[in-house]
Design a protein around this motif. Structure first.
Motif, PDB file in Angstrom:
ATOM      1  N   LEU A  51       0.823  -1.199   0.000  1.00  0.00           N
ATOM      2  CA  LEU A  51       0.000   0.000   0.000  1.00  0.00           C
ATOM      3  C   LEU A  51       0.861   1.254   0.000  1.00  0.00           C
ATOM      4  O   LEU A  51       0.675   2.150  -0.830  1.00  0.00           O
ATOM      5  CB  LEU A  51      -0.928  -0.010   1.220  1.00  0.00           C
ATOM      6  CG  LEU A  51      -1.902   1.173   1.330  1.00  0.00           C
ATOM      7  CD1 LEU A  51      -2.798   1.224   0.105  1.00  0.00           C
ATOM      8  CD2 LEU A  51      -2.726   1.061   2.601  1.00  0.00           C
ATOM      9  N   LEU A  52       1.815   1.322   0.908  1.00  0.00           N
ATOM     10  CA  LEU A  52       2.672   2.497   0.960  1.00  0.00           C
ATOM     11  C   LEU A  52       3.521   2.610  -0.302  1.00  0.00           C
ATOM     12  O   LEU A  52       3.732   3.701  -0.827  1.00  0.00           O
ATOM     13  CB  LEU A  52       3.570   2.445   2.187  1.00  0.00           C
ATOM     14  CG  LEU A  52       3.049   3.172   3.430  1.00  0.00           C
ATOM     15  CD1 LEU A  52       4.071   3.095   4.554  1.00  0.00           C
ATOM     16  CD2 LEU A  52       2.732   4.620   3.117  1.00  0.00           C
ATOM     17  N   SER A 213      -1.240  -7.189 -11.535  1.00  0.00           N
ATOM     18  CA  SER A 213      -0.749  -7.085 -10.168  1.00  0.00           C
ATOM     19  C   SER A 213      -1.526  -7.991  -9.222  1.00  0.00           C
ATOM     20  O   SER A 213      -0.941  -8.655  -8.360  1.00  0.00           O
ATOM     21  CB  SER A 213      -0.845  -5.633  -9.692  1.00  0.00           C
ATOM     22  OG  SER A 213      -0.513  -5.519  -8.329  1.00  0.00           O
ATOM     23  N   ILE A 214      -2.832  -8.023  -9.375  1.00  0.00           N
ATOM     24  CA  ILE A 214      -3.657  -8.880  -8.517  1.00  0.00           C
ATOM     25  C   ILE A 214      -3.224 -10.333  -8.653  1.00  0.00           C
ATOM     26  O   ILE A 214      -3.065 -11.051  -7.659  1.00  0.00           O
ATOM     27  CB  ILE A 214      -5.143  -8.713  -8.864  1.00  0.00           C
ATOM     28  CG1 ILE A 214      -5.615  -7.307  -8.481  1.00  0.00           C
ATOM     29  CG2 ILE A 214      -5.997  -9.774  -8.160  1.00  0.00           C
ATOM     30  CD1 ILE A 214      -7.014  -6.976  -8.964  1.00  0.00           C
ATOM     31  N   ALA A 215      -3.010 -10.761  -9.898  1.00  0.00           N
ATOM     32  CA  ALA A 215      -2.624 -12.156 -10.135  1.00  0.00           C
ATOM     33  C   ALA A 215      -1.241 -12.458  -9.574  1.00  0.00           C
ATOM     34  O   ALA A 215      -1.051 -13.451  -8.861  1.00  0.00           O
ATOM     35  CB  ALA A 215      -2.663 -12.458 -11.632  1.00  0.00           C
ATOM     36  N   PHE A 216      -0.264 -11.586  -9.855  1.00  0.00           N
ATOM     37  CA  PHE A 216       1.100 -11.928  -9.468  1.00  0.00           C
ATOM     38  C   PHE A 216       1.322 -11.809  -7.967  1.00  0.00           C
ATOM     39  O   PHE A 216       1.965 -12.668  -7.361  1.00  0.00           O
ATOM     40  CB  PHE A 216       2.118 -11.052 -10.202  1.00  0.00           C
ATOM     41  CG  PHE A 216       3.530 -11.435  -9.876  1.00  0.00           C
ATOM     42  CD1 PHE A 216       4.097 -12.554 -10.461  1.00  0.00           C
ATOM     43  CD2 PHE A 216       4.270 -10.718  -8.957  1.00  0.00           C
ATOM     44  CE1 PHE A 216       5.383 -12.956 -10.141  1.00  0.00           C
ATOM     45  CE2 PHE A 216       5.559 -11.104  -8.630  1.00  0.00           C
ATOM     46  CZ  PHE A 216       6.119 -12.225  -9.223  1.00  0.00           C
ATOM     47  N   VAL A 217       0.831 -10.734  -7.340  1.00  0.00           N
ATOM     48  CA  VAL A 217       1.069 -10.570  -5.905  1.00  0.00           C
ATOM     49  C   VAL A 217       0.365 -11.676  -5.127  1.00  0.00           C
ATOM     50  O   VAL A 217       0.905 -12.198  -4.142  1.00  0.00           O
ATOM     51  CB  VAL A 217       0.617  -9.178  -5.436  1.00  0.00           C
ATOM     52  CG1 VAL A 217       0.769  -9.046  -3.923  1.00  0.00           C
ATOM     53  CG2 VAL A 217       1.437  -8.094  -6.126  1.00  0.00           C
ATOM     54  N   ALA A 218      -0.845 -12.054  -5.558  1.00  0.00           N
ATOM     55  CA  ALA A 218      -1.531 -13.164  -4.889  1.00  0.00           C
ATOM     56  C   ALA A 218      -0.745 -14.461  -5.041  1.00  0.00           C
ATOM     57  O   ALA A 218      -0.619 -15.247  -4.095  1.00  0.00           O
ATOM     58  CB  ALA A 218      -2.935 -13.323  -5.453  1.00  0.00           C
ATOM     59  N   MET A 219      -0.199 -14.683  -6.237  1.00  0.00           N
ATOM     60  CA  MET A 219       0.613 -15.877  -6.438  1.00  0.00           C
ATOM     61  C   MET A 219       1.853 -15.865  -5.544  1.00  0.00           C
ATOM     62  O   MET A 219       2.195 -16.865  -4.912  1.00  0.00           O
ATOM     63  CB  MET A 219       1.042 -15.975  -7.906  1.00  0.00           C
ATOM     64  CG  MET A 219      -0.029 -16.476  -8.832  1.00  0.00           C
ATOM     65  SD  MET A 219      -0.360 -18.240  -8.553  1.00  0.00           S
ATOM     66  CE  MET A 219      -1.795 -18.462  -9.595  1.00  0.00           C
ATOM     67  N   GLY A 337      -1.351  -6.043  -3.491  1.00  0.00           N
ATOM     68  CA  GLY A 337      -1.256  -6.082  -2.041  1.00  0.00           C
ATOM     69  C   GLY A 337      -2.573  -5.755  -1.367  1.00  0.00           C
ATOM     70  O   GLY A 337      -2.894  -6.312  -0.306  1.00  0.00           O
ATOM     71  N   LEU A 338      -3.367  -4.874  -1.977  1.00  0.00           N
ATOM     72  CA  LEU A 338      -4.671  -4.529  -1.415  1.00  0.00           C
ATOM     73  C   LEU A 338      -5.633  -5.705  -1.438  1.00  0.00           C
ATOM     74  O   LEU A 338      -6.456  -5.867  -0.535  1.00  0.00           O
ATOM     75  CB  LEU A 338      -5.277  -3.350  -2.194  1.00  0.00           C
ATOM     76  CG  LEU A 338      -4.639  -1.980  -1.984  1.00  0.00           C
ATOM     77  CD1 LEU A 338      -5.219  -0.981  -2.968  1.00  0.00           C
ATOM     78  CD2 LEU A 338      -4.857  -1.498  -0.562  1.00  0.00           C
ATOM     79  N   THR A 339      -5.543  -6.511  -2.476  1.00  0.00           N
ATOM     80  CA  THR A 339      -6.480  -7.626  -2.616  1.00  0.00           C
ATOM     81  C   THR A 339      -6.026  -8.890  -1.891  1.00  0.00           C
ATOM     82  O   THR A 339      -6.843  -9.782  -1.649  1.00  0.00           O
ATOM     83  CB  THR A 339      -6.697  -7.962  -4.108  1.00  0.00           C
ATOM     84  OG1 THR A 339      -5.435  -8.258  -4.719  1.00  0.00           O
ATOM     85  CG2 THR A 339      -7.339  -6.786  -4.839  1.00  0.00           C
TER      86      THR A 339
END
Length: 396
Positions: A51-52, A213-219, A337-339
């Motif tokens: 987030l930051l 980003s949602i896909a990669f950070v979650a992975m 990171g948010l998700t």
């Protein structure tokens, strides 16, 4: 391999910084094991960092649009390392999140300025920018190995040893600072004044980056747990999965930069996202050791667009190169990171497979957003060539 000394040093420095992005996800299993964090609590640490970082990167990008700040390179490298190094000290969840957030600020401060300097050093070469991005991918790839060696040996209390790559990276940037000071400063400001921003294309690209980003950070947050469940093996299986995920990113980055010399960037990126849909499905549903193949394919598919999206963003906003790089790089980490806490809560309430299944849609959405984007022309003066022709018609 690039022959430009400054670009080589920037690539190695990039590896030292992005090692700390990879270290965040790599430390999560150890926090779960030593401190009994839930999936949601562990992913909350990723949120604090992301987030930051996502908020700060556009701010630093806007600052570098106003004036170059090359001293950010060594300072931000050390800051990224300090945050991760202190994260294992004590057992306070709040302090751990704060230290990780500090590391995120360091990462945020580094990327917009380093991307600007690297592009000038690369002189517009997609391959050279690919090597710069490769440095970051290598840092990601070796993060789980370094964390495993240090933390598995001495526990989280040994985390201060993780500061060493930051110290090395900061020293390596010093010759780059001297080269930047000696470089001519003509061209980029003139080109910026003559350039024309194309916000609709930039917004669509940014939305595609959000889905990526949602896909990669979650992975990167949950793949270690997923592979352990799919294979029935221990902690080492999860560490190996993270290594494969990050190493695949290195392969994807170089592959993307090479393909961009054969076809235009938009075509390469959109095709990559389309083929990644099946790869993500394989990570979610395929049992046994074969899951490692799909982890690798997912990583390659998500990283082929990596450096190409940054240069596309800079070309869509030629008068705001730092802002474009800051927003794009920030979105690559921040929104994911948010998700992640949401995915963690779903996993706690149902199963990890159920929580990860929606990720299959993310590269499909990125493909839909990218498939009709125009390919922009590059103004050579933005790359430090005052003789470049700024009057060529733009495809945007």
């Amino acid at each position: 391999m690039p022959r430009n000394k400054s670009l080589v040093l920037l690539s190695v420095g990039h590896a030292c910084v992005d090692l700390y992005q990879g270290a965040v996800a790599s430390l999560i299993p150890f926090f779960v094991a030593e401190r009994s964090y839930t999936y949601a609590a562990a992913s909350g640490i990723v949120l604090a960092t992301s987030l930051l970082s996502s908020v700060a990167q556009p701010v630093f990008g806007a600052l570098t649009d106003r004036r170059s700040i090359p001293c950010l390179l060594p300072v931000s490298t050390v800051l990224a390392g300090i945050g991760v190094a202190l994260s294992g000290i004590g057992g306070s969840y709040t302090l751990t999140s704060m230290f990780m957030a500090l590391s995120g600020i360091g990462v945020a401060a580094y990327h917009p300025e380093s991307a600007r300097v690297a592009r000038l050093a690369a002189k517009g070469s997609h391959s050279s920018m690919g090597w710069f991005s490769l440095g970051g991918n290598i840092g990601f790839a070796f993060a789980p190995l370094l964390v495993a060696v240090v933390i598995a040996t001495g526990g989280l209390r040994w985390s201060p040893l993780l500061i060493v790559p930051a110290l090395v990276g900061s020293v390596l940037t010093l010759p780059v600072l001297r080269a930047v000071e000696k470089a001519p400063r003509t061209g980029s400001r003139t080109a910026a004044a003559a350039g024309r921003d194309h916000w609709p294309s930039f917004v669509r690209l940014s939305l595609a980056v959000v889905c990526r980003s949602i896909a990669f950070v979650a992975m990167s947050t949950f793949v270690a747990f997923q592979v352990r469940q799919q294979t029935g093996w221990g902690t080492a299986a999860g560490t190996a999965a993270l290594f494969v995920l990050y190493l695949g990113g290195a392969v994807g980055t170089i592959l993307g930069s090479e393909l961009a010399h054969r076809w235009d960037r938009v075509r390469v990126v959109s095709t990559s996202y389309l083929t990644t849909v099946a790869a993500v499905a394989g990570v979610v549903f395929v049992p046994g050791p074969a899951v490692y193949l799909f982890v690798a394919l997912t990583s390659i598919g998500l990283y082929v667009p990596f450096s190409l999206q940054v240069t596309l963003a800079q070309d869509y906003l030629p008068t705001r190169v730092g802002t474009a790089g800051g927003i794009t790089l920030g979105l690559m980490v921040g929104v994911g990171g948010l998700t992640s806490p949401v995915i963690g809560r779903i996993a706690d309430a149902t199963s990890l497979r159920t929580a990860l299944a929606p990720l299959i849609l993310m590269p499909a959405l990125s493909w839909l957003l990218f498939r009709t984007l125009p390919e922009p022309e590059v103004d050579k003066r933005l790359l430090g060539d005052p003789s470049g022709d700024a009057t060529e018609p733009s495809r945007v």
